[in-house]
Design a protein around this motif. Structure first.
Motif, PDB file in Angstrom:
ATOM      1  N   UNK A   9     -70.876 -27.045  18.272  1.00 49.21           N
ATOM      2  CA  UNK A   9     -71.392 -25.923  18.187  1.00 49.21           C
ATOM      3  C   UNK A   9     -72.454 -25.932  16.911  1.00 49.21           C
ATOM      4  N   UNK A  10     -72.113 -26.792  16.197  1.00 46.49           N
ATOM      5  CA  UNK A  10     -73.244 -26.927  14.721  1.00 46.49           C
ATOM      6  C   UNK A  10     -74.587 -27.554  15.425  1.00 46.49           C
ATOM      7  N   UNK A  11     -74.665 -28.178  16.425  1.00 43.87           N
ATOM      8  CA  UNK A  11     -75.876 -28.538  17.115  1.00 43.87           C
ATOM      9  C   UNK A  11     -76.431 -27.603  18.213  1.00 43.87           C
ATOM     10  N   UNK A  12     -75.855 -26.425  18.549  1.00 44.26           N
ATOM     11  CA  UNK A  12     -76.070 -25.479  19.428  1.00 44.26           C
ATOM     12  C   UNK A  12     -75.767 -26.197  20.952  1.00 44.26           C
ATOM     13  N   UNK A  13     -74.723 -26.900  20.905  1.00 42.08           N
ATOM     14  CA  UNK A  13     -74.157 -27.660  22.010  1.00 42.08           C
ATOM     15  C   UNK A  13     -73.180 -26.851  22.796  1.00 42.08           C
ATOM     16  N   UNK A  14     -72.923 -27.545  23.846  1.00 41.14           N
ATOM     17  CA  UNK A  14     -72.132 -27.087  24.910  1.00 41.14           C
ATOM     18  C   UNK A  14     -70.403 -27.741  24.593  1.00 41.14           C
ATOM     19  N   UNK A  15     -69.421 -27.210  25.000  1.00 41.44           N
ATOM     20  CA  UNK A  15     -68.142 -27.848  24.555  1.00 41.44           C
ATOM     21  C   UNK A  15     -67.280 -27.285  25.670  1.00 41.44           C
ATOM     22  N   UNK A  16     -66.451 -28.460  26.440  1.00 44.41           N
ATOM     23  CA  UNK A  16     -65.840 -28.142  27.332  1.00 44.41           C
ATOM     24  C   UNK A  16     -64.250 -28.902  27.209  1.00 44.41           C
TER      25      UNK A  16
END
Length: 310
Positions: free
Chosen positions: A54-61
Motif C-alpha cells: 500500500x505504501x507503494x500504491x500497489x495491489x495486495x492479495x
C-alpha cells in the motif's frame, strides 16, 4: 496435451486476472498455509506485506496455500479468513485456494515434461537415507510419470538474488540440493511449484515473507526461469521467537491470534517491525497511519527479531 495447449490454458488463466495486474508496478500477497491458526508471526508477515504494498500504491492479495491437503488443520482456513476481516485488511482480489487449482499445476508439469525438464523418481526416503542432496539416481531411467515423484532437472549454475533485508543470497542448487521434487509420489503438489505458478498467474512482483523461507528462494527463481516467468523482488522478514528461542510456528504450538484483541496485536506487530507508533484505534485506521509512516529501513536487518513475542 501438447505444450502449446498447456501454455494456451495458462495464458488464458493469466488473462482472466484483474485488468490492472500487468500495469501495476507493485503486486504483493499474503499466502498462509492452513496447517494451524494464524499466530503472531503470521500477523507480522501480513502487516509487513500489506503496508509495503500500500505504501507503494500497489495491489495486495491473499492466497491460501493448501496443496498439502492431509496437513490442513480443521478450522484453520476459517480462522485465516476471520483474521483478515478482524484486522480489516482489504484484499484487491478474491481470495484463492490452491487446492482448487491442482489442474493448473498438472498442466505446468506437462509443459515441463514436454521440454524434457522433469522426470519420474522412484526413490523412497529409505533409499535416499540421510543424504539431503539428491544424486540424480533416476534422472536417466525414463520411468513413467504415473505413481512416481516428479523431479526437475537442475543445472550446475549459481543462483543469486539481493534480498531487500537480508542482502545477497546465493546457492548452487546442484551442489546444495540436487534435483528437487515438484510432485510427491502420493500426488501432492509441492509448495515450490504451486507458489511459483500462482505468483505468476496472480501478477506478483514482490514477495514479503518470513526468513524461514529464505532458502526456498533460489529454487523458486530457478523454476521461474525455466518457465520464462519474470523474476520477483524479495524481502524476508526476521522471525518472531518464543521464550524457548524457537520461531513462532504451528509446529511449536504458537498461540492462535485472539481476534478480540486485533487493535492491540496490530500495534504490537508494528512495534516488532520497528515502525513509528500508531494510535490505538479501529484496525483499518491504524493500518492507514502505518502505511503513511511505513519505512523498510526501520525493520531489523536480521534473521530473528531481537525481542521475544508470544
Amino acid at each position: 496435451m501438447t505444450v502449446d495447449d498447456s501454455s494456451a490454458k495458462l495464458s488464458l488463466a493469466f488473462a482472466q486476472q484483474p485488468n490492472d495486474v500487468s500495469l501495476t508496478r507493485y503486486s504483493g500477497r499474503f499466502a498462509p498455509s492452513p496447517t494451524g491458526p494464524l499466530h503472531f508471526g503470521s500477523l507480522i508477515t501480513a502487516v509487513a506485506s500489506y503496508c509495503d504494498a500500500r505504501a507503494q500504491d500497489g495491489r495486495w492479495v491473499v492466497r491460501i496455500e493448501d496443496t498439502d491437503i492431509p496437513r490442513i488443520s480443521p478450522g484453520s482456513e476459517e480462522h485465516i479468513l476471520r483474521s483478515i476481516d478482524a484486522f480489516q485488511f482489504e484484499p484487491d482480489a478474491e481470495i484463492i485456494f490452491q487446492k482448487d487449482r491442482l489442474d493448473i499445476y498438472e498442466q505446468v508439469i506437462e509443459q515441463l515434461h514436454a521440454q524434457d525438464l522433469v522426470y519420474a523418481c522412484q526413490c523412497t526416503r529409505k533409499m535416499l537415507g540421510s543424504n539431503h542432496i539428491y544424486q540424480g539416481t533416476c534422472r536417466e531411467l525414463k520411468l513413467p510419470l504415473i505413481d512416481q515423484a516428479i523431479r526437475i532437472k537442475i543445472d550446475d549454475q549459481t543462483i543469486c538474488f539481493n534480498d531487500r533485508l537480508q542482502g545477497q543470497h546465493c546457492s548452487n542448487l546442484l551442489h546444495d540440493l540436487g534435483d528437487f521434487v515438484l510432485k510427491r509420489r502420493d500426488g501432492i503438489i509441492n509448495y515450490q511449484l504451486a507458489v511459483v505458478v500462482d505468483d505468476f498467474l496472480q501478477g506478483m512482483t514482490h514477495v514479503v515473507r518470513g526468513a524461514d523461507l529464505l532458502d526456498n528462494t533460489e529454487r523458486q527463481i530457478w523454476l521461474g526461469q525455466k518457465l520464462n516467468y519474470p523474476r520477483l523482488e524479495y524481502m524476508h522478514l526476521p522471525l518472531a521467537m518464543n521464550d524457548q528461542g524457537q520461531k513462532l510456528s504451528k509446529q511449536n504450538m504458537a498461540q492462535a491470534l485472539d481476534l478480540k484483541q486485533a487493535p492491540q496485536l496490530l500495534q504490537q506487530a508494528l512495534q516488532a517491525l520497528h515502525q513509528a507508533p500508531v494510535d490505538l484505534d479501529m484496525p483499518h485506521i491504524m493500518l492507514k497511519q502505518a502505511i503513511a509512516q511505513w519505512s523498510v529501513d526501520q525493520i531489523p536487518h536480521c534473521m530473528e527479531l531481537p525481542q521475544i513475542y508470544q
